[in-house]
Write an enzyme that holds these catalytic residues in place. Structure first.
Site, PDB file in Angstrom:
ATOM      1  N   TYR A 176       0.948  -4.024  12.312  1.00 46.63           N
ATOM      2  CA  TYR A 176       0.824  -2.600  11.987  1.00 46.63           C
ATOM      3  C   TYR A 176       1.641  -1.700  12.909  1.00 46.63           C
ATOM      4  O   TYR A 176       2.190  -0.693  12.477  1.00 46.63           O
ATOM      5  CB  TYR A 176      -0.660  -2.190  11.931  1.00 46.63           C
ATOM      6  CG  TYR A 176      -1.335  -2.750  10.691  1.00 46.63           C
ATOM      7  CD1 TYR A 176      -1.590  -4.111  10.582  1.00 46.63           C
ATOM      8  CD2 TYR A 176      -1.662  -1.962   9.610  1.00 46.63           C
ATOM      9  CE1 TYR A 176      -2.172  -4.657   9.447  1.00 46.63           C
ATOM     10  CE2 TYR A 176      -2.249  -2.487   8.472  1.00 46.63           C
ATOM     11  CZ  TYR A 176      -2.502  -3.831   8.399  1.00 46.63           C
ATOM     12  OH  TYR A 176      -3.058  -4.366   7.270  1.00 46.63           O
ATOM     13  N   ASN A 196     -10.248  -2.775   2.662  1.00 44.86           N
ATOM     14  CA  ASN A 196      -9.964  -2.780   1.220  1.00 44.86           C
ATOM     15  C   ASN A 196     -11.247  -2.548   0.445  1.00 44.86           C
ATOM     16  O   ASN A 196     -12.337  -2.543   1.022  1.00 44.86           O
ATOM     17  CB  ASN A 196      -9.379  -4.139   0.804  1.00 44.86           C
ATOM     18  CG  ASN A 196      -7.898  -4.285   1.143  1.00 44.86           C
ATOM     19  OD1 ASN A 196      -7.203  -3.295   1.359  1.00 44.86           O
ATOM     20  ND2 ASN A 196      -7.429  -5.503   1.177  1.00 44.86           N
ATOM     21  N   HIS A 249      -3.720   1.344  12.062  1.00 40.86           N
ATOM     22  CA  HIS A 249      -3.487   0.091  12.790  1.00 40.86           C
ATOM     23  C   HIS A 249      -4.832  -0.510  13.164  1.00 40.86           C
ATOM     24  O   HIS A 249      -5.648   0.153  13.826  1.00 40.86           O
ATOM     25  CB  HIS A 249      -2.639   0.396  14.031  1.00 40.86           C
ATOM     26  CG  HIS A 249      -2.390  -0.789  14.908  1.00 40.86           C
ATOM     27  ND1 HIS A 249      -2.440  -2.098  14.458  1.00 40.86           N
ATOM     28  CD2 HIS A 249      -2.074  -0.868  16.230  1.00 40.86           C
ATOM     29  CE1 HIS A 249      -2.169  -2.916  15.460  1.00 40.86           C
ATOM     30  NE2 HIS A 249      -1.949  -2.202  16.544  1.00 40.86           N
ATOM     31  N   HIS A 299       0.829  -1.222   0.000  1.00 45.26           N
ATOM     32  CA  HIS A 299       0.000   0.000   0.000  1.00 45.26           C
ATOM     33  C   HIS A 299       0.860   1.269   0.000  1.00 45.26           C
ATOM     34  O   HIS A 299       0.493   2.277   0.613  1.00 45.26           O
ATOM     35  CB  HIS A 299      -0.937   0.033   1.214  1.00 45.26           C
ATOM     36  CG  HIS A 299      -1.946  -1.074   1.244  1.00 45.26           C
ATOM     37  ND1 HIS A 299      -3.208  -0.948   0.726  1.00 45.26           N
ATOM     38  CD2 HIS A 299      -1.868  -2.342   1.718  1.00 45.26           C
ATOM     39  CE1 HIS A 299      -3.878  -2.077   0.897  1.00 45.26           C
ATOM     40  NE2 HIS A 299      -3.085  -2.945   1.485  1.00 45.26           N
TER      41      HIS A 299
HETATM   42 FE1  HDE Z   1      -2.398  -4.757   5.611  1.00 43.74          FE
HETATM   43  N1  HDE Z   1      -0.575  -3.962   6.033  1.00 43.74           N
HETATM   44  N2  HDE Z   1      -1.744  -6.572   6.200  1.00 43.74           N
HETATM   45  N3  HDE Z   1      -4.165  -5.630   5.041  1.00 43.74           N
HETATM   46  N4  HDE Z   1      -3.059  -3.005   4.960  1.00 43.74           N
HETATM   47  C1  HDE Z   1      -0.223  -2.682   5.852  1.00 43.74           C
HETATM   48  O1  HDE Z   1       0.921  -1.388   7.416  1.00 43.74           O
HETATM   49  C2  HDE Z   1      -0.611  -6.804   6.899  1.00 43.74           C
HETATM   50  C3  HDE Z   1      -4.527  -6.926   5.187  1.00 43.74           C
HETATM   51  C4  HDE Z   1      -4.309  -2.698   4.524  1.00 43.74           C
HETATM   52  O2  HDE Z   1      -3.141   3.529   4.071  1.00 43.74           O
HETATM   53  C5  HDE Z   1       1.119  -2.371   6.431  1.00 43.74           C
HETATM   54  O3  HDE Z   1       1.329   0.793   7.775  1.00 43.74           O
HETATM   55  C6  HDE Z   1      -0.529  -8.186   7.301  1.00 43.74           C
HETATM   56  C7  HDE Z   1      -5.928  -7.103   4.989  1.00 43.74           C
HETATM   57  C8  HDE Z   1      -4.383  -1.316   4.139  1.00 43.74           C
HETATM   58  O4  HDE Z   1      -1.496   3.346   5.499  1.00 43.74           O
HETATM   59  C9  HDE Z   1       1.553  -3.692   7.064  1.00 43.74           C
HETATM   60  C10 HDE Z   1      -1.660  -8.773   6.795  1.00 43.74           C
HETATM   61  C11 HDE Z   1      -6.415  -5.861   4.696  1.00 43.74           C
HETATM   62  C12 HDE Z   1      -3.118  -0.806   4.370  1.00 43.74           C
HETATM   63  C13 HDE Z   1       0.386  -4.584   6.740  1.00 43.74           C
HETATM   64  C14 HDE Z   1      -2.418  -7.758   6.119  1.00 43.74           C
HETATM   65  C15 HDE Z   1      -5.298  -4.953   4.725  1.00 43.74           C
HETATM   66  C16 HDE Z   1      -2.309  -1.887   4.877  1.00 43.74           C
HETATM   67  C17 HDE Z   1       2.097  -1.758   5.482  1.00 43.74           C
HETATM   68  C18 HDE Z   1      -2.078 -10.231   6.913  1.00 43.74           C
HETATM   69  C19 HDE Z   1      -7.848  -5.468   4.354  1.00 43.74           C
HETATM   70  C20 HDE Z   1      -2.646   0.606   4.098  1.00 43.74           C
HETATM   71  C21 HDE Z   1       2.300  -0.339   5.957  1.00 43.74           C
HETATM   72  C22 HDE Z   1      -2.113 -10.727   8.243  1.00 43.74           C
HETATM   73  C23 HDE Z   1      -8.780  -5.726   5.424  1.00 43.74           C
HETATM   74  C24 HDE Z   1      -2.924   1.509   5.254  1.00 43.74           C
HETATM   75  C25 HDE Z   1       1.476  -0.212   7.116  1.00 43.74           C
HETATM   76  C26 HDE Z   1      -2.480   2.909   4.914  1.00 43.74           C
HETATM   77  C27 HDE Z   1      -0.970  -1.738   5.254  1.00 43.74           C
HETATM   78  C28 HDE Z   1       0.346  -5.849   7.165  1.00 43.74           C
HETATM   79  C29 HDE Z   1      -3.633  -8.032   5.455  1.00 43.74           C
HETATM   80  C30 HDE Z   1      -5.465  -3.563   4.435  1.00 43.74           C
HETATM   81  C31 HDE Z   1       2.875  -4.257   6.597  1.00 43.74           C
HETATM   82  C32 HDE Z   1       0.605  -8.819   8.082  1.00 43.74           C
HETATM   83  C33 HDE Z   1      -6.720  -8.418   5.109  1.00 43.74           C
HETATM   84  C34 HDE Z   1      -5.603  -0.584   3.597  1.00 43.74           C
HETATM   85  O5  HDE Z   1       1.675  -3.573   8.445  1.00 43.74           O
END
Ligand code: HDE
Length: 709
Positions: free
Chosen positions: A374, A160, A351, A87
C-alpha cells in the site's frame, strides 16, 4: 535548547478529550471557496482576460509569451494521476465513529476507550475490477476502506464487503489481478469477471473456491453501500494496557440491513445509471439520511488459536458467528460529502499499515504482503513519499519526525537537526516509550522461531469446507441466484475445458447439486463425484451468512416511485407521502414526461422525473394512485406499462389503487404479498410498507422469470 514541551510530541495529546469535534474543523484550512474572490494565476496575479490567448494581431499567431495560457494548459495537461491498480472506481464520505463503552479489557487504543469522543473517519467504497469510469453495479467485490483520524494517529481498516479473500499468499495477488482484469490483447471486458482468464485462474487455484462463492452470490451486487457488511478479512490482534493480546476479526454491520439488486436490474443499471451506488450515497447524505454501521469484533483468546478446523491466519476462511459471536462495540455515521472528488476521494491513500497502539498484525501471509504494497503503490500514484501530507491523508494529531524533502513537500521544517539523536535541537523530536496511554507504538512481542522456507502450512489445505458452509447456509432463492451467476459467468467463457474444470474440480467438491445444475445450463455432462479429499467440518451451516436473515426490519432510506398521471387521486398521493415520510423512506413523483400533471383536486403537480429519466430500476417500490382516467392513461402508454412489468420482474412491491388494480390481471401479473391493489392508498399502505420491509418478493421469482421486460 528547545522550548518544546512533552505535550507537543506526537501522540501525547491522546488524553485531550474535548477537542475531537474541533479536529473535524482542522481539515477546513485546506478547503478553498472562491466565492467573491478574483480569478488569479497560481502565483496570485489577477487575470483580466480568461477568454483569449495573447496574439500578434486579432487574426495573428499566438505568442509564447502568454504565461497565463501556458500555466493554465500545462496544469491541465498534468491533471490525471494513475488510477488505483485495483479498486479504481470508488466513492467516499466523511463521518465519525464513537465507541459504546471503553474496551480496556481488549485494547489500549485510545479511540476504542472513550465513548465521549467522536473520532473523524473518511470511508471509501469501491469496486475492484473496473477502471475509474466503470459502472457501480457490476458483479464484483466491494472495497470498504475506513480511515480513522484518531488522537494517536491514523488507523486504516482497509476491508471488503466479503469476509474472505481469493488467495492465501500475497505472492499470488498479481496473478489474480491480471486474471480478473480485462484481457490484455483487447482490454475486454470492463467491470466483469465473466471471461476466460479469470475462470482459467480460479479453476486452477482451488483456494479461490470459497471467495468465488461469495462473488457468485447476491453480496456481489449490493443495492446500496449502506446495505453492505464490511470485514477486515484478516485476523488482527488487540493488545490491552497490560500487554495481553487477543485475536480479533473486525466487522461492519449496516444499520440498514444487507440487501442486493437482482441480476437483471444490476445489468440494466450499469447502462442506465452507472453511478447508481455513488449517487445514492451522495443523495442520502445531502438529505440528512445518514448511513450508519456498527463496528463489531469477534474476539478469540490467544489460547484458542488452534481450536478450530481452519487456521485463523488463512484469509480464505471466516470465523462463523455461531462459533464466535460478533460483539457490537461502536457506531459509525457518514454525515458529510466530500467537497472535491479528486482532492479527497482520489487522493486518499489507505494503508493496512496505518495502525495505532492497541491494535497489531498477525502472520497472515496475505496481510504481511499488503503491508508492503500500500505504501509502494502510493509512491507512484501520488508522486512520492510526501503523500501523507496531502490534506485528506494528514493525521489530525500532531506529527513530527526527521523525514525531509522529496517532491511536493508541504511542511517547512524549522531547526537544524534533522537527525536523531541530536543535541542541537534539544534532542527533539523524541521517542515516547510504550505506556498504557499516549505511549509509542510497540509491536506485540510474539515469540518467533522457524526454518526459512517457501511453503504453505498444512492447516491451509482445506479449500472446500467453508465454500460448502456458505452454500449450505443460503436460502433457496439465494442458491438459485448463485446457480444462475455461475451459469452466466461460465457461459461467457469460450474455452470448454475451463468450464469443465470449474464444474468438475471446484463446484463438484463444494456441492453436487450446484455442480450438476450449472453443468446442465452449460450443456456439460453431469459431474460424477468429488475429486478432493473429504473433510468433515464441525459446522454445516451458518445462518449469519444468509442475507435472508439480515433485513433491517424497517424501510428507512428506501426509494419509492409514485406514478403521476393525469387525474391521479390527490388523497392517495398525499397519504402515501405522509406514510413514507413517517417511515423515513424517500418518494419521488414520476410522470410520463417532465411536464406538470393535473390531479383529481384540480391542482397541478410537477413530476420530479419522468419514466425515462428515472426508470423503475432506480426505486425499491412503485405506487400507483387511483383516480379517474389513470388506468387508461397507463394502458395507452407503453413505457408506463413497462414500468410496472419491470418492477414486477425485479420482485418489487407494487401498489395499485382504484381502477389501476385491473392492470395486474391485464398484464398477467399474479397478486402476491407485494403486488397489492385496493380502492385507496389508506387500505393498502400497511401491506405496502410490510412488503418493502422484506426487500423483495422472493416467492414471485419463478413467475417473474417469464416476464419479458
Ligand atoms: Fe488491496 N490493494 N491488496 N486488498 N485493497 C489496494 O492500494 C493489495 C486485499 C483493498 O479505497 C491498492 O491504494 C495486495 C485484501 C481495498 O483506496 C494496492 C493484496 C483486501 C482497496 C493493493 C491485497 C483488500 C485496496 C491499490 C494481497 C480486503 C482500496 C491502490 C496481498 C481485506 C482502498 C491502493 C481505497 C487497494 C494491494 C488484498 C482491500 C495495489 C498486494 C485481502 C478496499 O496497494
Amino acid at each position: 535548547m528547545s522550548t518544546k514541551k512533552p505535550s507537543q510530541v506526537a501522540g501525547s495529546n491522546a488524553l485531550d478529550r474535548a477537542n475531537s469535534n474541533a479536529k473535524l474543523e482542522q481539515l477546513e484550512q485546506w478547503r478553498e471557496d472562491a466565492t467573491d474572490e478574483a480569478l488569479t494565476s497560481n502565483t496570485g496575479v489577477r487575470v483580466a482576460d480568461n477568454q483569449n490567448t495573447l496574439k500578434a494581431g486579432e487574426r495573428g499567431p499566438s505568442l509564447l509569451e502568454d504565461f497565463l495560457m501556458r500555466e493554465k494548459i500545462t496544469h491541465f495537461d498534468h491533471e490525471r494521476i494513475p488510477e488505483r491498480v485495483v479498486h479504481a472506481r470508488g466513492s467516499a464520505a466523511h463521518g465519525y465513529f464513537q465507541v459504546y463503552e471503553p474496551l480496556s479489557d481488549l485494547t489500549k487504543a485510545d479511540f476504542l476507550n472513550h465513548p465521549e469522543k467522536k473520532t473523524p473517519v473518511f470511508v471509501r467504497f469501491s469496486t475492484v475490477q473496473g477502471p475509474r469510469g466503470s459502472a457501480d453495479t457490476v458483479r464484483d467485490v466491494r472495497g470498504f476502506a475506513t480511515k480513522f483520524y484518531t488522537d494517536e494517529g491514523n488507523f486504516d481498516l482497509v476491508g471488503n464487503n466479503m469476509p474472505v479473500f481469493f488467495i492465501q499468499d500475497a505472492i499470488k495477488f498479481p496473478d489474480l489481478v491480471h486474471a480478473v482484469k480485462p484481457e490484455p490483447h483487447n482490454e475486454i471486458p470492463t467491470g466483469a469477471s465473466a471471461h476466460d482468464t479469470f475462470w482459467d485462474f480460479v479453476s486452477l487455484q482451488p483456494e479461490t473456491a470459497h471467495m468465488v462463492q461469495w462473488l457468485m452470490s447476491d453480496r456481489a451486487i449490493p443495492v446500496a453501500y449502506r446495505m453492505m457488511e464490511g470485514f477486515g478479512v484478516h485476523t488482527f490482534r488487540l493488545v490491552n494496557a497490560e500487554g495481553r493480546s487477543v485475536f480479533v476479526k473486525f466487522h461492519w454491520k449496516p444499520v440498514s440491513g444487507v440487501c442486493s439488486l437482482v441480476w437483471d436490474e444490476a445489468q440494466k443499471l450499469a447502462g442506465k445509471d452507472p453511478d447508481f451506488n455513488r449517487r445514492q450515497l451522495w443523495e442520502d447524505i445531502e438529505n440528512g439520511d445518514y448511513p450508519e454501521w456498527e463496528l463489531g469484533v469477534q474476539v478469540i483468546p490467544e489460547e484458542d488459536e488452534h481450536k478450530y478446523d481452519f487456521d485463523l491466519l488463512d484469509p480464505t476462511k471466516l470465523v462463523p458467528e455461531e462459533l464466535v459471536p460478533v460483539r457490537p462495540v461502536g457506531k459509525m455515521t457518514l454525515n458529510r460529502n466530500p467537497d472535491n472528488f479528486f482532492a479527497e476521494t482520489e487522493q486518499a491513500a489507505f494503508h493496512i499499515g496505518h495502525i495505532v497502539p492497541g491494535i497489531d498484525f498477525t502472520n497472515d501471509p496475505l496481510l504481511q504482503g499488503r503491508l508492503f504494497s500500500y505504501t509502494d503503490t502510493q509512491l507512484l500514484r501520488l508522486g512520492g513519499p510526501n503523500f501523507n501530507e496531502i490534506p485528506i491523508n494528514r493525521p489530525l494529531c500532531p506529527f513530527h519526525n526527521n523525514q525531509r524533502d522529496a517532491p511536493h513537500r508541504q511542511t517547512i521544517n524549522k531547526g537544524r537537526a534533522s537527525y536523531e539523536p541530536n543535541s542541537i535541537d534539544g534532542g527533539w523530536p523524541k521517542e515516547t516509550p510504550p505506556a498504557a496511554s499516549g505511549g509509542g507504538f510497540a509491536s506485540y512481542p510474539e515469540p518467533m522461531s522457524g526454518v526459512k522456507l517457501r511453503k504453505r502450512a498444512d492447516s491451509f489445505a482445506d479449500h472446500f469446507s467453508q465454500a460448502r458452509l456458505f452454500w449450505n447456509s443460503m436460502a433457496p432463492h439465494e442458491k438459485e441466484h448463485m446457480i444462475s451467476a455461475y451459469s452466466f459467468e461460465l457461459g461467457k467463457v469460450e474455452r470448454r475445458e475451463i468450464r469443465e474444470r470449474e464444474v468438475n474440480e471446484i463446484l463438484a467438491n463444494i456441492d453436487l447439486v450446484l455442480a450438476t445444475r450449472v453443468a446442465e445450463n452449460l450443456g456439460l455432462p453431469a459431474p460424477v463425484g468429488t475429486t478432493a479429499a473429504p473433510v468433515t467440518a464441525a459446522l454445516q451451516d451458518s445462518p449469519a451468512l444468509s442475507q435472508a436473515n439480515l433485513l433491517p426490519g424497517n424501510i428507512r432510506s428506501r426509494k419509492v416511485a409514485i406514478l403521476l398521471l393525469p387525474g391521479a387521486d390527490a388523497g392517495d398521493i398525499s397519504h402515501i407521502i405522509d406514510v413514507l415520510n413517517r417511515e423515513g423512506a424517500m418518494s419521488k413523483l414520476i410522470g410520463p414526461s417532465s411536464a406538470a400533471v393535473r390531479t383529481s383536486d384540480g391542482n397541478t403537480l410537477m413530476p420530479d422525473a419522468s419514466f425515462a429519466t428515472m426508470p423503475s430500476i432506480a426505486f425499491d417500490a412503485v405506487f400507483v394512485p387511483g383516480g379517474a382516467g389513470v388506468a387508461d392513461a397507463l394502458r395507452a402508454d407503453g413505457s408506463g406499462l413497462h414500468y410496472l412489468m419491470e418492477a414486477y420482474k425485479h420482485l418489487k412491491a407494487i401498489a395499485l389503487c382504484g381502477d389501476t388494480g385491473a392492470l395486474a390481471g391485464e398484464l398477467r401479473l399474479k397478486p402476491d404479498a407485494g403486488l397489492l391493489s385496493a380502492a385507496t392508498a389508506k387500505e393498502l399502505c400497511a401491506d405496502f410498507v410490510k412488503a418493502m420491509g422484506q426487500h423483495r418478493v422472493w416467492a414471485r421469482e419463478p413467475l417473474a422469470m417469464a416476464i419479458p421486460a
